[in-house]
Design an enzyme around this catalytic site. Structure first.
Site, PDB file in Angstrom:
ATOM      1  CG  MET A  78      -2.095  -1.246   1.190  1.00  0.00           C
ATOM      2  SD  MET A  78      -2.922  -1.240   2.775  1.00  0.00           S
ATOM      3  CE  MET A  78      -3.949   0.252   2.333  1.00  0.00           C
ATOM      4  CG  ASP A 237       0.140  -5.182   1.847  1.00  0.00           C
ATOM      5  OD1 ASP A 237      -0.897  -4.164   2.495  1.00  0.00           O
ATOM      6  OD2 ASP A 237       1.193  -5.086   1.788  1.00  0.00           O
TER       7      ASP A 237
END
Length: 511
Positions: A78, A237
């Protein structure tokens, strides 16, 4: 039908092929380099992500019936800033989630703009790893690159764009940019203005399970599959890992022991803690979640083993840390060898480790924080130090759990995933430090499996993310906390949580 999950991690891309019933057919991994152009900085080349993803996809699909492939989706690291010019070419290397260059920008956002306004606009405050501070840094230090920006993207979304031709993102990943109105699941006009960017420069927003398009004909031809294969938005994720562990719906918890460490709590209701110590993000299941994120988790153990001790035999090092009651048992995955004495006793270690190798995010929000050993004496052993690293990560995860408790959230058990979750010892430590039942699931693939599940939902295989989780995710073991060991760790945690406040001023001086 077959579904592909792409887990675009920090060190490698991991690809997974899943049948409709959740059975994993094959996994493939491809590594790529990580660059540190300045102390505390962290960058990667998006072209490396794409090249290794395509190479991995070719191997993943080599032996399957390619006509069965129906969809592909993603989990990905991210916060990384990927910027494209008007020709959709990458302007500069991506600035990653664990990059610490934006302390001045975070100070400006949190102090000048103000935490209350940021929380009102985005449900979060500025952390060094978030995307908005990176944009402000770029605007100040690389104005020529900032002026060339046509599209602002996140890492996994760059891969989705290369496969589909669509500039897209999903609500969970967008939540970590500090540019997204989490409550209303849309871009924040106020934050875009603060950062000097236009809405047209932002990707189109999708729910994680929504179809963004289909494979470009040339990509489909290169992979040998149909150009009708659907590309589904995917998730950040941690949200993808939560899907892969069945942490969806209300009041579920997942702990991820990857490069970073997270404690992830799903909720059907939007909520924010008053100090913004936890992240309040949109979840991949269509609802919300709270998340505490520490920047170094399994990477602490990797650093200690690879760089300091100089060994790859993690299991042998952990075998020196035994507790006859809590850990020496067959179902923990290790037998007690009579010739190995208890060099390290769980709950009785006199050495502490602060796991802040890359600074820290939750709950301290301090890029200047540093890793620290404290409590060593002449009788300190190598096993004590190894144990302190594992315990330090567990204590830091508990810091975030304590914040969640202030919101009235009651968690009694958690799922676990990530590379660190392969260690029976570490799972035992976490169960007792956090006083939670730790459920081990059948698959340890986390974000990759979550991505494949989102692809299946997007293709209509399942009616919802929750249905997919109920039918695919299976718990195969549970580590129960031991009351005696919980009490010992309670006393140790009371000591641990005093160390950071005592060191904070020194960290600022050192930085």
């Amino acid at each position: 039908m077959l579904y592909i999950g792409v887990d675009l991690g920090t060190s490698a891309v991991k690809l997974l092929l899943m049948k409709a019933d959740g059975a994993i057919q094959k996994t493939v991994s491809r590594e790529y380099p990580l660059y540190f152009p300045h102390p505390g900085w962290s960058e990667q080349n998006p072209g490396d992500w794409y090249a290794q993803t395509m190479d991995g996809l070719k191997e993943l699909l080599a032996d399957c019936d390619r006509s069965e492939v129906a969809g592909i989706s993603f989990g990905g690291q991210m916060h990384g800033l990927v910027i494209l010019d008007k020709e959709d070419q990458v302007i500069r290397p991506a600035i990653l989630w664990n990059d610490g260059r934006t302390s001045e920008e975070c100070e400006y956002l949190n102090q000048e703009i103000g935490r209350e306004r940021l929380s009102e606009y985005t449900a979060n405050i500025a952390f060094a790893g978030f995307t908005a501070p990176k944009l402000l840094w770029l605007k100040k230090h690389e104005p020529e690159n900032f002026a060339r920006i046509e599209k602002i993207m996140l890492p996994k979304d760059y891969i989705a764009y290369r496969l589909s031709g669509v500039h897209c993102t999903d609500v969970s990943d967008a939540s970590g940019m500090l540019l997204f109105d989490v409550r209303n699941r849309c871009w924040s006009g106020e934050m875009l203005k603060i950062c000097g960017v236009r809405k047209e420069q932002m990707a189109r927003i999708f729910e994680s399970y929504e179809v963004v398009g289909t494979l470009l004909p040339e990509i489909a031809a290169e992979l040998g599959i149909s150009d009708t294969v659907k590309v589904i938005a995917g998730a950040g994720d941690n949200a993808a890992a939560a899907v892969g562990t069945g942490t969806v719906g209300d009041g579920q918890c997942n702990i991820s022991l990857g490069t970073s460490g997270t404690i992830f709590i799903s909720s059907k209701e939007f909520g924010v803690d008053k100090y913004n110590a936890l992240h309040a993000f949109a979840h991949a299941d269509g609802h919300y979640h709270l998340m505490g994120c520490m920047l170094s988790a399994a990477s602490c153990n990797k650093w200690w083993m690879d760089e300091i001790i100089g060994t790859k035999d993690y299991a042998a090092e952990q075998a020196k840390i035994r507790d006859s009651k809590a850990f020496c048992r067959k179902d923990a995955g290790m037998e007690c060898a009579g010739e190995i004495k208890d060099n390290g006793k769980l709950g009785e270690n006199h050495v502490f480790f602060l796991p802040y190798l890359m600074g820290e995010r939750s709950p301290h929000n301090n890029p200047n924080a540093r890793a620290t050993f404290i409590g060593m004496t002449m009788d300190t052993t190598r096993a004590d130090m190894t144990q302190a690293v594992l315990e330090g990560v567990a204590f830091a995860l508990r810091d975030s759990l304590e914040v969640a408790k202030t919101l009235g959230i009651s968690i009694t058990r958690t799922k676990i995933c990530g590379g660190g979750a392969k260690s029976p010892l570490w799972k035992t430590i976490i169960a007792n430090v956090l006083n939670l039942k730790v459920d081990v699931i059948e698959s340890e693939e986390g974000p990759g499996l979550g991505g494949a599940m989102l692809a299946a939902v997007g293709c209509g295989e399942y009616a919802s993310v929750e249905e997919a989780a109920q039918k695919i995710v299976r718990v195969v073991d549970t580590i129960e906390p031991d009351p005696e060991l919980v009490a010992k760790y309670e006393a140790r945690y009371a000591q641990f949580k005093q160390i950071y406040p005592a060191c904070k001023a020194l960290f600022d001086v050192i930085a």
